[in-house]
Enzyme design. Structure first.
Site, PDB file in Angstrom:
ATOM      1  N   ARG A  84      -7.191  11.885  -5.553  1.00  0.00           N
ATOM      2  CA  ARG A  84      -8.401  11.149  -5.171  1.00  0.00           C
ATOM      3  C   ARG A  84      -9.631  12.051  -5.132  1.00  0.00           C
ATOM      4  O   ARG A  84     -10.744  11.613  -5.442  1.00  0.00           O
ATOM      5  CB  ARG A  84      -8.149  10.505  -3.793  1.00  0.00           C
ATOM      6  N   ASP A 137      -6.640  -2.885  -7.657  1.00  0.00           N
ATOM      7  CA  ASP A 137      -7.205  -3.531  -6.475  1.00  0.00           C
ATOM      8  C   ASP A 137      -7.384  -5.013  -6.742  1.00  0.00           C
ATOM      9  O   ASP A 137      -7.523  -5.431  -7.895  1.00  0.00           O
ATOM     10  CB  ASP A 137      -8.556  -2.907  -6.099  1.00  0.00           C
ATOM     11  N   ARG A 187      -3.456   6.222   0.924  1.00  0.00           N
ATOM     12  CA  ARG A 187      -4.049   7.340   1.651  1.00  0.00           C
ATOM     13  C   ARG A 187      -3.180   8.055   2.682  1.00  0.00           C
ATOM     14  O   ARG A 187      -3.581   9.076   3.214  1.00  0.00           O
ATOM     15  CB  ARG A 187      -5.350   6.879   2.318  1.00  0.00           C
ATOM     16  N   ARG A 202       0.816  -1.222   0.000  1.00  0.00           N
ATOM     17  CA  ARG A 202       0.000   0.000   0.000  1.00  0.00           C
ATOM     18  C   ARG A 202       0.850   1.273   0.000  1.00  0.00           C
ATOM     19  O   ARG A 202       0.434   2.297   0.551  1.00  0.00           O
ATOM     20  CB  ARG A 202      -0.949   0.026   1.216  1.00  0.00           C
ATOM     21  N   TYR A 239     -14.616 -12.306  -0.211  1.00  0.00           N
ATOM     22  CA  TYR A 239     -15.262 -11.024  -0.532  1.00  0.00           C
ATOM     23  C   TYR A 239     -16.550 -11.212  -1.324  1.00  0.00           C
ATOM     24  O   TYR A 239     -17.541 -10.523  -1.119  1.00  0.00           O
ATOM     25  CB  TYR A 239     -14.314 -10.131  -1.339  1.00  0.00           C
TER      26      TYR A 239
HETATM   27  O1  CP3 Z   1      -0.061  -1.536  -2.555  1.00  0.00           O
HETATM   28  C1  CP3 Z   1      -0.261  -0.592  -3.335  1.00  0.00           C
HETATM   29  O2  CP3 Z   1       0.114   0.582  -3.124  1.00  0.00           O
HETATM   30  C2  CP3 Z   1      -0.916  -0.895  -4.671  1.00  0.00           C
HETATM   31  C3  CP3 Z   1      -2.321  -0.796  -4.748  1.00  0.00           C
HETATM   32  C4  CP3 Z   1      -3.232  -1.706  -3.941  1.00  0.00           C
HETATM   33  C5  CP3 Z   1      -4.486  -1.254  -3.448  1.00  0.00           C
HETATM   34  N1  CP3 Z   1      -5.159  -2.324  -2.959  1.00  0.00           N
HETATM   35  C6  CP3 Z   1      -4.965   0.134  -3.514  1.00  0.00           C
HETATM   36  C7  CP3 Z   1      -6.076   0.561  -2.630  1.00  0.00           C
HETATM   37  C8  CP3 Z   1      -3.134  -3.059  -3.638  1.00  0.00           C
HETATM   38  C9  CP3 Z   1      -1.976  -4.015  -3.877  1.00  0.00           C
HETATM   39  C10 CP3 Z   1      -4.371  -3.438  -3.037  1.00  0.00           C
HETATM   40  C11 CP3 Z   1      -4.693  -4.820  -2.656  1.00  0.00           C
HETATM   41  C12 CP3 Z   1      -5.872  -5.088  -1.834  1.00  0.00           C
HETATM   42  N2  CP3 Z   1      -7.110  -4.544  -1.943  1.00  0.00           N
HETATM   43  C13 CP3 Z   1      -5.924  -6.083  -0.836  1.00  0.00           C
HETATM   44  C14 CP3 Z   1      -4.792  -7.002  -0.488  1.00  0.00           C
HETATM   45  C15 CP3 Z   1      -3.812  -6.370   0.418  1.00  0.00           C
HETATM   46  C16 CP3 Z   1      -4.264  -6.236   1.845  1.00  0.00           C
HETATM   47  O3  CP3 Z   1      -4.361  -5.084   2.305  1.00  0.00           O
HETATM   48  O4  CP3 Z   1      -4.513  -7.271   2.487  1.00  0.00           O
HETATM   49  C17 CP3 Z   1      -7.209  -6.068  -0.292  1.00  0.00           C
HETATM   50  C18 CP3 Z   1      -7.725  -6.935   0.840  1.00  0.00           C
HETATM   51  C19 CP3 Z   1      -7.963  -5.097  -1.012  1.00  0.00           C
HETATM   52  C20 CP3 Z   1      -9.399  -4.762  -0.850  1.00  0.00           C
HETATM   53  C21 CP3 Z   1      -9.563  -3.361  -0.426  1.00  0.00           C
HETATM   54  N3  CP3 Z   1      -9.348  -2.282  -1.250  1.00  0.00           N
HETATM   55  C22 CP3 Z   1      -9.974  -2.861   0.829  1.00  0.00           C
HETATM   56  C23 CP3 Z   1     -10.307  -3.733   2.011  1.00  0.00           C
HETATM   57  C24 CP3 Z   1      -9.998  -1.472   0.741  1.00  0.00           C
HETATM   58  C25 CP3 Z   1     -10.522  -0.451   1.728  1.00  0.00           C
HETATM   59  C26 CP3 Z   1      -9.958  -0.481   3.064  1.00  0.00           C
HETATM   60  C27 CP3 Z   1      -8.483  -0.268   3.161  1.00  0.00           C
HETATM   61  O5  CP3 Z   1      -7.807  -1.054   3.855  1.00  0.00           O
HETATM   62  O6  CP3 Z   1      -7.968   0.662   2.567  1.00  0.00           O
HETATM   63  C28 CP3 Z   1      -9.548  -1.133  -0.553  1.00  0.00           C
HETATM   64  C29 CP3 Z   1      -9.387   0.235  -1.081  1.00  0.00           C
HETATM   65  C30 CP3 Z   1      -8.028   0.645  -1.549  1.00  0.00           C
HETATM   66  N4  CP3 Z   1      -7.206  -0.144  -2.332  1.00  0.00           N
HETATM   67  C31 CP3 Z   1      -7.423   1.912  -1.333  1.00  0.00           C
HETATM   68  C32 CP3 Z   1      -6.196   1.879  -2.029  1.00  0.00           C
HETATM   69  C33 CP3 Z   1      -5.206   2.996  -2.172  1.00  0.00           C
HETATM   70  C34 CP3 Z   1      -8.043   3.082  -0.589  1.00  0.00           C
HETATM   71  C35 CP3 Z   1      -9.164   3.595  -1.382  1.00  0.00           C
HETATM   72  C36 CP3 Z   1      -9.552   5.017  -1.101  1.00  0.00           C
HETATM   73  O7  CP3 Z   1      -8.836   5.954  -1.541  1.00  0.00           O
HETATM   74  O8  CP3 Z   1     -10.623   5.225  -0.528  1.00  0.00           O
END
Ligand code: CP3
Length: 362
Positions: free
Chosen positions: A43, A80, A34, A30, A161
């Site tokens: 964003r 994602d 954020r 990540r 999911y």
């Molecule tokens: O790692 C990186 O910087 C690359 C991008 C990336 C995102 N999501 C961007 C994102 C990656 C590799 C993911 C993978 C992802 N997405 C996972 C596996 C990794 C982990 O954390 O276990 C999972 C479970 C998700 C599903 C997901 N997407 C959730 C649960 C959420 C919201 C809650 C949270 O933890 O942020 C997202 C949204 C998300 N994915 C954001 C980002 C930058 C935030 C979105 C926003 O701006 O509101």
């Protein structure tokens, strides 16, 4: 096939293949997200999945941490894990302050008929073409500074999911499928795997130089269910992606598996066909190294919450972890034990990277 600028820093690729390196490479799960003010600037005014689907925006966000921190040795494409359920025909929304939401989750095995399968309604190149475009554009913009990582969600995590319809504390719905409908669960996992293999291979064609499989909810399973409902599909992915790449006339890339919470499966994961095994913070580095015994490169594993503890706490934890991984000059990639969280100060993540650079070069 696209041609790309020559790579100037291949540290992570060498470390992933088990070679001796000058210092451990580093990246952060990540890292594009954020906690960065520049992320919020982009964003504002965009829906999350709209950003994922716009290659120009996705590539800009991917590059943000690379431009801010000179210590990073890899970029990970902004996307994602939930784009696979979308490609299979499910609606997924990102709800502000709540996370992902599926308005119509899978409820019973009858709902499986609604899903699009690989070659049966799900054309990966068409449905996920925006990810491939984002990868190709990002690889050009990176101009060889660091390798570009691609990724997918693991079949079990995606199944969870698709049934829960979002995050969950107990995973009651998804886990009850495993006990109530074991055969339909296997079928669903297989359908997800087929799409995942093609998607990951095509990410490499589009420019990904290394790939990671995120099994974020592995730790919700008992060792018995993990062995039955997750591990076989993780193994299929590590076997079939290289086969598919060979078929496509494409060079092989290192593959990483991160099964969060599945500490009990570390030994099995070291034999599951991946070059790199990601560790969450519940592993003791020296113990994990003993179990891995040179079979794979390990990646991780500082608790992201140490980043809230101030410089002294970060310094102490980094020093201890690098020592635990034997100095880090072989078989180690620096990362956190899970994604960096939104409240972290960018300066503190920078300090974490700098300290790793320092201790890892010593
Ligand atoms: O790692 C990186 O910087 C690359 C991008 C990336 C995102 N999501 C961007 C994102 C990656 C590799 C993911 C993978 C992802 N997405 C996972 C596996 C990794 C982990 O954390 O276990 C999972 C479970 C998700 C599903 C997901 N997407 C959730 C649960 C959420 C919201 C809650 C949270 O933890 O942020 C997202 C949204 C998300 N994915 C954001 C980002 C930058 C935030 C979105 C926003 O701006 O509101």
């Amino acid at each position: 096939m696209a041609s790309f600028p020559p790579l100037k820093n291949n540290l992570i690729l060498r470390a992933a293949r088990g070679e001796k390196v000058e210092r451990p490479p580093m990246w952060v799960m990540r890292q594009a997200g954020r906690y960065l003010p520049e992320y919020h600037k982009v964003r504002a005014g965009h829906d999350f999945f709209e950003m994922c689907r716009t290659p120009e925006i996705a590539s800009t966000i991917t590059l943000q941490p690379i431009e801010r921190y000179e210590d990073l040795d890899a970029a990970i494409i902004f996307s994602d894990i939930l784009v696979i359920p979308q490609a299979m025909g499910m609606v997924v929304e990102m709800v502000e302050k709540k996370g992902p939401h599926f308005p119509e989750p899978l409820e019973t095995p009858e709902d499986l008929a609604k899903l699009k399968r690989l070659g049966e309604g799900c054309d990966v190149k068409k449905e996920l073409g925006y990810v491939f475009e984002a990868l190709t554009l990002t690889r050009q913009k990176l101009a060889g500074r660091v390798p570009l990582l691609g990724f997918i969600g693991a079949p079990w995590t995606l199944m969870a999911y698709m049934i829960e319809g979002g995050g969950s504390k107990t995973f009651t719905k998804a886990k009850s499928w495993l006990f109530k409908y074991p055969e339909d669960s296997q079928k669903l996992l297989q359908d997800i795997t087929d799409v995942a293999v093609e998607f990951l291979a095509q990410q490499v064609v589009a420019g990904a130089q290394m790939v990671q499989v995120f099994d974020s909810w592995a730790g919700e399973l008992s060792p018995v269910e993990f062995a039955e409902f997750s591990l076989p599909y993780l193994r299929q992915i590590s076997k079939r992606v290289p086969e598919r790449l060979a078929e496509l006339g494409q060079e092989q890339v290192p593959m990483t598996v991160f099964a969060k919470g599945a500490w009990y499966a570390l030994d099995a994961l070291c034999d599951s066909g991946y070059n790199v095994v990601g560790l969450d913070w519940t592993h003791d580095p020296a113990e994990a190294r003993k179990i891995a015994n040179g079979r794979v490169t390990l990646q991780g594993n500082m608790d992201p919450n140490v980043l809230y503890g101030g410089k002294e706490a970060i310094d102490k934890a980094v020093k201890r972890i690098v020592e635990g991984f034997g100095g880090g000059k072989q078989g180690y990639i620096v990362n956190l034990g899970h994604g960096v969280t939104p409240g972290v100060k960018p300066e503190d993540l920078g300090f974490f990277l700098r300290k790793n650079h320092e201790y890892g070069s010593a």
